[in-house]
Write a protein that holds these residues in place. Structure first.
Motif, mmCIF file in Angstrom:
data_model
loop_
_atom_site.group_PDB
_atom_site.id
_atom_site.type_symbol
_atom_site.label_atom_id
_atom_site.label_comp_id
_atom_site.label_asym_id
_atom_site.label_seq_id
_atom_site.Cartn_x
_atom_site.Cartn_y
_atom_site.Cartn_z
ATOM 1 N N VAL A 166 13.687 -3.080 -1.800
ATOM 2 C CA VAL A 166 13.069 -2.828 -0.504
ATOM 3 C C VAL A 166 12.563 -1.389 -0.479
ATOM 4 C CG1 VAL A 166 13.394 -2.744 1.986
ATOM 5 C CG2 VAL A 166 14.567 -4.502 0.636
ATOM 6 N N GLU A 167 11.258 -1.227 -0.364
ATOM 7 C CA GLU A 167 10.659 0.096 -0.282
ATOM 8 C C GLU A 167 10.287 0.392 1.169
ATOM 9 O OE1 GLU A 167 7.387 0.567 -2.905
ATOM 10 O OE2 GLU A 167 8.413 -0.332 -4.622
ATOM 11 N N ILE A 168 10.087 1.678 1.451
ATOM 12 C CA ILE A 168 9.632 2.080 2.785
ATOM 13 C C ILE A 168 8.177 2.520 2.664
ATOM 14 C CG2 ILE A 168 9.904 3.680 4.701
ATOM 15 C CD1 ILE A 168 12.865 3.791 4.150
ATOM 16 N N LYS A 169 7.293 1.767 3.293
ATOM 17 C CA LYS A 169 5.879 2.116 3.345
ATOM 18 C C LYS A 169 5.615 2.844 4.659
ATOM 19 C CE LYS A 169 4.969 -0.164 -0.460
ATOM 20 N NZ LYS A 169 4.463 0.470 -1.692
ATOM 21 N N GLU A 170 4.569 3.641 4.686
ATOM 22 C CA GLU A 170 4.273 4.403 5.896
ATOM 23 C C GLU A 170 2.871 4.103 6.404
ATOM 24 O OE1 GLU A 170 4.547 8.652 5.570
ATOM 25 O OE2 GLU A 170 4.863 8.894 7.730
ATOM 26 N N ILE A 171 2.791 3.880 7.713
ATOM 27 C CA ILE A 171 1.519 3.703 8.400
ATOM 28 C C ILE A 171 1.346 4.911 9.318
ATOM 29 C CG2 ILE A 171 0.189 2.286 9.999
ATOM 30 C CD1 ILE A 171 0.715 0.852 7.427
ATOM 31 N N LYS A 172 0.235 5.614 9.167
ATOM 32 C CA LYS A 172 0.009 6.829 9.962
ATOM 33 C C LYS A 172 -1.047 6.597 11.041
ATOM 34 C CE LYS A 172 1.225 10.001 6.221
ATOM 35 N NZ LYS A 172 0.761 11.124 5.361
ATOM 36 N N LEU A 173 -0.744 7.062 12.241
ATOM 37 C CA LEU A 173 -1.659 6.964 13.373
ATOM 38 C C LEU A 173 -1.851 8.343 13.995
ATOM 39 C CD1 LEU A 173 -0.114 3.822 15.146
ATOM 40 C CD2 LEU A 173 -2.134 3.843 13.681
ATOM 41 N N ARG A 174 -2.846 8.442 14.852
ATOM 42 C CA ARG A 174 -3.062 9.623 15.681
ATOM 43 C C ARG A 174 -3.146 9.151 17.120
ATOM 44 N NH1 ARG A 174 -6.040 13.714 14.168
ATOM 45 N NH2 ARG A 174 -5.450 14.471 16.244
ATOM 46 N N PRO A 175 -2.815 10.001 18.084
ATOM 47 C CA PRO A 175 -2.958 9.579 19.487
ATOM 48 C C PRO A 175 -4.372 9.117 19.823
ATOM 49 C CG PRO A 175 -1.657 11.585 19.354
ATOM 50 C CD PRO A 175 -2.197 11.334 17.970
#
Length: 240
Positions: free
Chosen positions: A97-106
Motif C-alpha cells: 500500500v503506497e501513499i499517493k498525493e493529490i495537490k489542490l489550490r483554493p
C-alpha cells in the motif's frame, strides 16, 4: 569428487551469510537428516560431513538452536536458489500500500477538481492510500473554509471506495486529508493480483510474454502547481 574438500567452500561466502555449511559447523555432533529426508540420528560432525561429501552434497545446519543442532545433507546451491525463488514469489504476491498525493489550490476550478477526483479514485482502486493536499499562498490562508469545501468534494466523490483515515487538518500552509481504500477494494486488488499471477505462470509455462501493465498515473501529472498567483505573496508582503 575428492574426499578432502567440501563441495561448497565457506571461505567464498558473501559477508553477512548466516547459514553454517560444511566446515563452518564446529559443534562436535549434530542430528542429521539425509538427502532423502530420512533421519540418520546423532552423528559426529566430521562423520556427517564425510557422508555428505561421499554423495557430492553439502552438510547444512537447518536448526542451530536444537540440542544438538539439526543438519541436513543437500545440494546447497540448489537450496539457495529455491529459497531465493520462494522469497521472490512471496514478494510478488505481497500487496504493498503506497501513499499517493493529490495537490489542490483554493483557486482550483471545478473542472480540475473533477479531473483530480478521477485520479484519486484510480489510485484508491489500485489499492493505494491518497493524501489530498490543499496548499495556500499569500492571503489565501485567511479562508480555510474554501480548502475544507474542496476536501469535502473529494471525500464525497470517493465515498464508495475509500474511508477517511485522517480527517482534514492544517499543516503549516496546507490542509490535508488521508483516504484509504475500503476492505472490499483491497479484496478486489488481492483477487486481481492472484489472477495476474496465474496468468503470468501460464504464460511462462507456454513460453509467451505477457504485455506490461500501463503504469498508474503519476502524481506529477495531476499536480496543480501553477505560478499565476505568485503576486499574492508580493501583495501580502507589501501590505505588511
Amino acid at each position: 569428487m575428492p574426499m578432502g574438500r567440501p563441495r561448497f567452500d565457506p571461505r567464498q561466502q558473501q559477508r553477512g551469510f548466516q547459514i553454517r555449511v560444511n566446515h563452518r559447523i564446529r559443534v562436535p555432533e549434530v542430528r542429521v537428516i539425509g538427502a532423502d529426508g530420512g533421519m540418520l540420528g546423532v552423528l559426529q560432525t566430521h562423520e556427517a560431513l564425510r557422508m555428505a561429501q561421499e554423495q557430492g552434497l553439502d552438510l547444512v545446519e537447518v536448526n542451530p538452536k536444537a540440542e544438538p543442532p539439526v543438519c541436513k545433507i543437500l545440494d546447497f546451491g540448489k537450496y539457495k536458489y529455491e529459497e531465493k525463488k520462494k522469497t521472490a514469489e512471496a514478494k510478488r504476491k505481497q500487496t504493498v500500500v503506497e501513499i499517493k498525493e493529490i495537490k489542490l489550490r483554493p483557486k482550483t476550478d471545478d473542472h480540475d477538481i473533477a479531473f483530480k477526483v478521477k485520479a484519486a479514485r484510480r489510485f484508491i482502486e489500485a489499492g493505494h492510500k491518497v493524501k489530498v493536499t490543499v496548499r495556500f499562498r499569500g492571503r489565501e490562508i485567511t479562508h480555510p473554509e474554501k480548502a475544507q469545501e474542496q476536501l469535502t468534494i473529494v471525500i464525497q466523490a470517493t465515498d464508495d471506495v475509500a474511508n477517511v483515515e485522517t480527517r482534514a487538518m492544517m499543516e503549516a500552509r496546507t490542509m490535508t486529508v488521508l483516504l484509504a481504500p475500503k476492505p472490499a477494494v483491497m479484496q478486489k486488488v488481492a483477487q486481481a493480483k492472484i489472477a495476474a499471477e496465474k496468468a503470468r505462470q501460464q504464460a511462462e509455462k507456454e513460453g509467451r510474454a505477457l504485455p506490461s501493465d500501463p503504469s498508474i498515473l503519476n502524481v506529477d501529472d495531476i499536480d496543480d502547481d501553477d505560478d499565476d498567483d505568485d503576486d499574492d505573496d508580493d501583495d501580502e508582503a507589501a501590505a505588511n
